[in-house]
Design a protein around this motif. Structure first.
Motif, PDB file in Angstrom:
ATOM      1  N   GLY A 150      23.492  39.528  41.598  1.00 39.71           N
ATOM      2  CA  GLY A 150      24.029  40.298  40.486  1.00 39.71           C
ATOM      3  C   GLY A 150      25.513  40.550  40.640  1.00 39.71           C
ATOM      4  N   ARG A 151      25.950  40.876  41.834  1.00 39.81           N
ATOM      5  CA  ARG A 151      27.379  41.087  42.073  1.00 39.81           C
ATOM      6  C   ARG A 151      28.170  39.816  41.812  1.00 39.81           C
ATOM      7  NH1 ARG A 151      26.772  44.444  47.762  1.00 39.81           N
ATOM      8  NH2 ARG A 151      26.343  46.516  46.830  1.00 39.81           N
ATOM      9  N   MET A 152      27.641  38.693  42.282  1.00 37.57           N
ATOM     10  CA  MET A 152      28.342  37.433  42.109  1.00 37.57           C
ATOM     11  C   MET A 152      28.487  37.078  40.627  1.00 37.57           C
ATOM     12  SD  MET A 152      27.224  33.626  43.349  1.00 37.57           S
ATOM     13  CE  MET A 152      26.086  33.533  41.966  1.00 37.57           C
ATOM     14  N   MET A 153      27.419  37.301  39.848  1.00 38.57           N
ATOM     15  CA  MET A 153      27.440  36.942  38.435  1.00 38.57           C
ATOM     16  C   MET A 153      27.914  38.093  37.550  1.00 38.57           C
ATOM     17  SD  MET A 153      24.209  34.368  37.855  1.00 38.57           S
ATOM     18  CE  MET A 153      22.939  35.621  37.916  1.00 38.57           C
ATOM     19  N   LYS A 154      28.261  39.227  38.186  1.00 35.27           N
ATOM     20  CA  LYS A 154      28.713  40.421  37.453  1.00 35.27           C
ATOM     21  C   LYS A 154      27.651  40.889  36.448  1.00 35.27           C
ATOM     22  CE  LYS A 154      33.669  39.532  37.994  1.00 35.27           C
ATOM     23  NZ  LYS A 154      33.493  38.459  38.978  1.00 35.27           N
TER      24      LYS A 154
END
Length: 215
Positions: A150-154
């Motif tokens: 989730g962090r990587m894909m915002k």
């Protein structure tokens, strides 16, 4: 290598500008800059990646001349690119290349979903790869792999979980009850493309696609 019907030798300038963008060098296949240029030209990223490799190798006298003329003159290169983009019909495949069939199957992966304009099939493909690495009981927002993705894909972790729960409906081994999620149709389409194939192929594709989110 066969020439793509929409390729023009004038596009070498666009690839050179992208190649020289810091950090200079061959850009990853699904880097954002390469994908955006592919969308602009209606030419698959794989073809542009191979062309950029040819540019790097100075494969022909023409490429050597272009390199000598522009590689140390960023302002001249920028002017050349600007003039190219001002051409009538540039990037408009249907008008500029009348009669040439354009296959947009790859382009749809990088365009917002009709069901949710915050997501692209690209997101769904990457989430599907993680789906096969988890068990249903770990498909929750607190799972570290989901938080990291989730962090990587915002995207918030609950959104990743929502997609995974929709994949559980698509998964013939779980046989979950169908819901009314607007993501069901696009998730089913991605599942039909990758869900029954070799998971190693999906893993390799997802690893390449993740670069889009970090570039």
């Amino acid at each position: 290598m066969a020439k793509h019907p929409l390729w023009s030798d004038e596009y070498w300038l666009l690839l050179m500008q992208l190649y020289l963008k810091k950090p200079a060098g061959l850009k990853p296949l699904y880097s954002r800059g390469l994908v955006n240029l592919a969308l602009e030209l209606h030419i698959p990223p794989q073809f542009l990646y191979e062309q950029m490799f040819r540019l790097r190798q100075l494969e022909s006298p023409r490429l050597e001349q272009l390199w000598e003329k522009y590689s140390n003159s960023p302002k001249k290169l920028s002017r050349g690119v600007k003039l190219l983009r001002q051409m009538n019909g540039f990037g408009q495949a249907n008008d500029f290349y009348e009669g040439v069939e354009v296959n947009e199957s790859w382009e749809r992966d990088f365009r917002p979903l009709e069901a949710d304009d915050q997501l692209m099939p690209l997101h769904l493909i990457v989430v599907l790869d993680l789906y096969f690495r988890l068990t249903p009981i770990t498909m929750v927002a607190e799972t570290p792999e989901i938080i990291e993705l989730g962090r990587m894909m915002k995207l918030p972790a609950p959104r990743i979980v929502e997609i995974m729960e929709t994949y559980q409906v698509c998964d013939p081994y779980l046989k979950r009850q169908a819901d009314q999620s607007p993501l069901l149709a696009p998730c089913q389409e991605v599942w039909n493309r990758y869900g029954n194939d070799n998971p190693e192929k999906l893993a390799a594709l997802a690893a390449q696609m993740k670069v889009f989110f970090s570039s």
